[in-house]
Motif scaffolding. Structure first.
Motif, short mmCIF file in Angstrom:
data_model
loop_
_atom_site.label_atom_id
_atom_site.label_comp_id
_atom_site.label_asym_id
_atom_site.label_seq_id
_atom_site.Cartn_x
_atom_site.Cartn_y
_atom_site.Cartn_z
N THR A 295 8.02 -71.11 28.46
CA THR A 295 7.12 -72.24 28.30
C THR A 295 7.21 -72.78 26.87
OG1 THR A 295 5.28 -70.73 27.85
CG2 THR A 295 5.50 -71.57 30.09
N PRO A 296 7.13 -74.09 26.71
CA PRO A 296 7.45 -74.70 25.42
C PRO A 296 6.25 -74.82 24.48
CG PRO A 296 7.02 -76.41 27.02
CD PRO A 296 6.88 -75.10 27.76
N ASN A 297 6.55 -75.06 23.21
CA ASN A 297 5.52 -75.60 22.32
C ASN A 297 5.51 -77.11 22.53
OD1 ASN A 297 7.74 -76.62 20.88
ND2 ASN A 297 7.61 -75.04 19.30
N LEU A 298 4.64 -77.81 21.83
CA LEU A 298 4.50 -79.24 22.08
C LEU A 298 5.77 -80.00 21.72
CD1 LEU A 298 2.56 -81.38 23.09
CD2 LEU A 298 1.71 -81.64 20.75
N ASP A 299 6.43 -79.62 20.63
CA ASP A 299 7.67 -80.30 20.26
C ASP A 299 8.74 -80.09 21.33
OD1 ASP A 299 6.59 -81.23 17.90
OD2 ASP A 299 7.41 -79.62 16.66
N GLY A 300 8.82 -78.87 21.86
CA GLY A 300 9.80 -78.59 22.90
C GLY A 300 9.51 -79.36 24.17
N LEU A 301 8.24 -79.50 24.50
CA LEU A 301 7.84 -80.26 25.68
C LEU A 301 8.27 -81.72 25.55
CD1 LEU A 301 4.46 -80.06 27.54
CD2 LEU A 301 5.33 -82.26 26.84
N LYS A 302 7.98 -82.31 24.39
CA LYS A 302 8.32 -83.72 24.19
C LYS A 302 9.82 -83.93 24.13
CE LYS A 302 3.96 -84.96 21.95
NZ LYS A 302 3.29 -85.43 20.70
N ALA A 303 10.53 -82.97 23.55
CA ALA A 303 11.99 -83.09 23.49
C ALA A 303 12.60 -83.02 24.88
CB ALA A 303 12.56 -81.98 22.60
N PHE A 304 12.05 -82.17 25.75
CA PHE A 304 12.52 -82.05 27.13
C PHE A 304 12.34 -83.39 27.85
CE2 PHE A 304 11.90 -81.21 31.62
CZ PHE A 304 12.87 -80.27 31.93
N ILE A 305 11.19 -84.03 27.67
CA ILE A 305 10.93 -85.31 28.33
C ILE A 305 11.90 -86.38 27.83
CG2 ILE A 305 9.25 -87.18 28.56
CD1 ILE A 305 7.05 -85.03 28.49
N LEU A 306 12.09 -86.45 26.51
CA LEU A 306 13.00 -87.45 25.94
C LEU A 306 14.42 -87.24 26.43
CD1 LEU A 306 11.68 -87.64 22.26
CD2 LEU A 306 11.47 -89.39 24.05
N ARG A 307 14.85 -85.98 26.51
CA ARG A 307 16.20 -85.69 26.98
C ARG A 307 16.39 -86.14 28.42
NH1 ARG A 307 16.07 -80.90 25.68
NH2 ARG A 307 15.82 -79.78 27.65
N HIS A 308 15.40 -85.86 29.26
CA HIS A 308 15.52 -86.26 30.66
C HIS A 308 15.43 -87.77 30.84
CE1 HIS A 308 15.68 -82.66 33.30
NE2 HIS A 308 15.41 -82.06 32.14
N GLU A 309 14.64 -88.43 30.01
CA GLU A 309 14.58 -89.90 30.07
C GLU A 309 15.91 -90.51 29.67
OE1 GLU A 309 11.26 -90.82 27.59
OE2 GLU A 309 9.79 -90.60 29.22
N ALA A 310 16.55 -89.91 28.64
CA ALA A 310 17.85 -90.41 28.20
C ALA A 310 18.91 -90.19 29.28
CB ALA A 310 18.25 -89.72 26.90
N GLU A 311 18.89 -89.03 29.91
CA GLU A 311 19.85 -88.74 30.97
C GLU A 311 19.65 -89.67 32.16
OE1 GLU A 311 19.15 -84.64 31.75
OE2 GLU A 311 20.25 -83.94 29.98
N ALA A 312 18.37 -89.97 32.47
CA ALA A 312 18.09 -90.89 33.58
C ALA A 312 18.58 -92.29 33.27
CB ALA A 312 16.59 -90.90 33.87
N ALA A 313 18.43 -92.71 31.99
CA ALA A 313 18.88 -94.04 31.60
C ALA A 313 20.40 -94.16 31.71
CB ALA A 313 18.42 -94.34 30.17
N VAL A 314 21.11 -93.12 31.29
CA VAL A 314 22.58 -93.12 31.39
C VAL A 314 22.99 -93.15 32.86
CG1 VAL A 314 24.64 -91.72 31.02
CG2 VAL A 314 22.93 -91.94 29.20
N SER A 315 22.30 -92.40 33.70
CA SER A 315 22.63 -92.37 35.12
C SER A 315 22.39 -93.73 35.77
CB SER A 315 21.78 -91.31 35.82
OG SER A 315 22.01 -91.29 37.20
N ASP A 316 21.27 -94.39 35.40
CA ASP A 316 20.98 -95.71 35.96
C ASP A 316 22.02 -96.74 35.51
OD1 ASP A 316 18.75 -94.68 37.18
OD2 ASP A 316 17.33 -95.39 35.66
N ALA A 317 22.46 -96.64 34.25
CA ALA A 317 23.42 -97.59 33.73
C ALA A 317 24.78 -97.45 34.40
CB ALA A 317 23.58 -97.40 32.22
N ALA A 318 25.08 -96.22 34.86
CA ALA A 318 26.38 -95.97 35.48
C ALA A 318 26.42 -96.42 36.93
CB ALA A 318 26.70 -94.48 35.40
N MET A 319 25.27 -96.72 37.51
CA MET A 319 25.22 -97.08 38.92
C MET A 319 25.60 -98.55 39.13
SD MET A 319 21.77 -95.05 40.14
CE MET A 319 21.95 -95.64 41.82
#
Length: 319
Positions: A295-319
């Motif tokens: 389980t994360p600390n708050l910085d780890g939690l926010k970093a996880f969200i940002l990473r997944h948002e970035a991955e989703a954006a790259v995936s959407d752009a590739a479609m």
């Protein structure tokens, strides 16, 4: 009275001995070799407390530990995360509880010694230190077996002006008694998983179950495992998908979700954000052995969200 803690957590704490790579219980006279054995803090209330403290809230724990090495191990881990232990009682009768978990990455099996947890009696607790918390998370409700005692306890806490949350857990009596709905009336947030919700309401539809329970409590959250979670607050239903991760140990995933969700709630965030935080904590929990190790600390939690948002954006752009 001035509050000292963001949350006081009441309930069980024990040692989790996690056995990795055990596909069978040894037969009489047989020895089975496994890949690893690890010792962690366990117990739903303790895992929730650690996960909530890791996110940065001031947490106190109220429970009973044995006067032994396992009890000292748990106290040391609590101290590591800044959890106040002054309300913990020390048993002179029982050792600290131990739960042995086999096959943590799939269909888990357990051998459990409840130990000192058996001595926690909410009708004997001193309310004064508990109400130094602005919020109290209550575990240990067991239907008709302790309904009246817990009803009186949570009523007394509400009269003191604290907010309350609860995760009831599995009903090992198999009764799934409807008295729980009267109990729900006293809570600001009530959490359970999908299987528990369907059992209690007698429904085969999770949203129908949610709407029924919301007639008793205005803020109900149901965990859906790999499908995420759904909540109803003040008549509004919100559903949030889970994050896809590789699971190695599902122990404590629900307790970690609770911590993320209630961190959001106690920080004044909306239901969408609270569900997101809960799902992140649950996802990161299953990626490591031990119920609160990942389980994360708050910085780890926010970093996880940002990473997944970035991955989703790259995936959407590739479609």
């Amino acid at each position: 009275m001035e509050t000292t803690f963001d949350a006081v957590v009441i309930g069980d704490a024990n040692i989790d001995l996690v056995v990795v790579g055990c596909d069978e219980v040894p037969q009489p006279g047989q020895e089975v070799f496994v890949d690893n054995m690890m010792m962690h803090v366990g117990g739903g209330a303790a895992l929730f407390a650690v996960s909530l403290a890791k996110l940065g809230l001031q947490v106190a724990f109220n429970g009973v530990l044995g006067d032994d090495g396992n009890g000292r191990f748990i106290r040391e881990r609590f101290a590591k995360y800044g959890i106040d232990t002054t309300m913990i009682k020390t048993s002179t009768v029982h050792n600290t509880g131990v739960s042995i978990a086999f096959n943590p990455d799939k269909d888990r099996s357990f051998i459990t010694y409840a130990g000192s947890n058996l001595e926690l009696q909410v009708d004997e607790l001193d309310l004064e230190p508990i109400t130094r918390g602005r919020h109290v998370h209550v575990t240990g409700y067991r239907g008709r077996r302790n309904h009246e005692t817990y009803m009186a306890f949570v009523q007394s806490l509400k009269e003191k002006g604290v907010t309350l949350s609860c995760d009831v857990g599995w009903d090992d009596s198999g009764e799934w008694d409807s008295c729980i709905f009267d109990y729900m009336r006293h809570f600001d947030v009530f959490l359970m998983n999908e299987t528990e919700a369907l059992h209690y309401t007698g429904s085969d539809d999770v949203e129908e179950s949610l709407r029924y329970m919301s007639t008793y409590c205005s803020h109900v959250v149901i965990k859906l495992g790999a499908d995420g979670a759904i909540a109803m607050k003040n008549g509004v239903v919100t559903r949030q998908s889970a994050y896809r991760v590789k699971a190695v140990d599902t122990t404590g995933a629900g307790d970690s979700f609770n911590a993320g969700y209630l961190y959001g709630y106690l920080s004044g965030m909306d239901v969408v954000t609270s569900l997101q935080y809960g799902n992140v904590c649950g996802a990161l929990s299953v990626g490591a052995y031990g119920g609160s190790t990942g389980t994360p600390n708050l910085d780890g939690l926010k970093a996880f969200i940002l990473r997944h948002e970035a991955e989703a954006a790259v995936s959407d752009a590739a479609m």
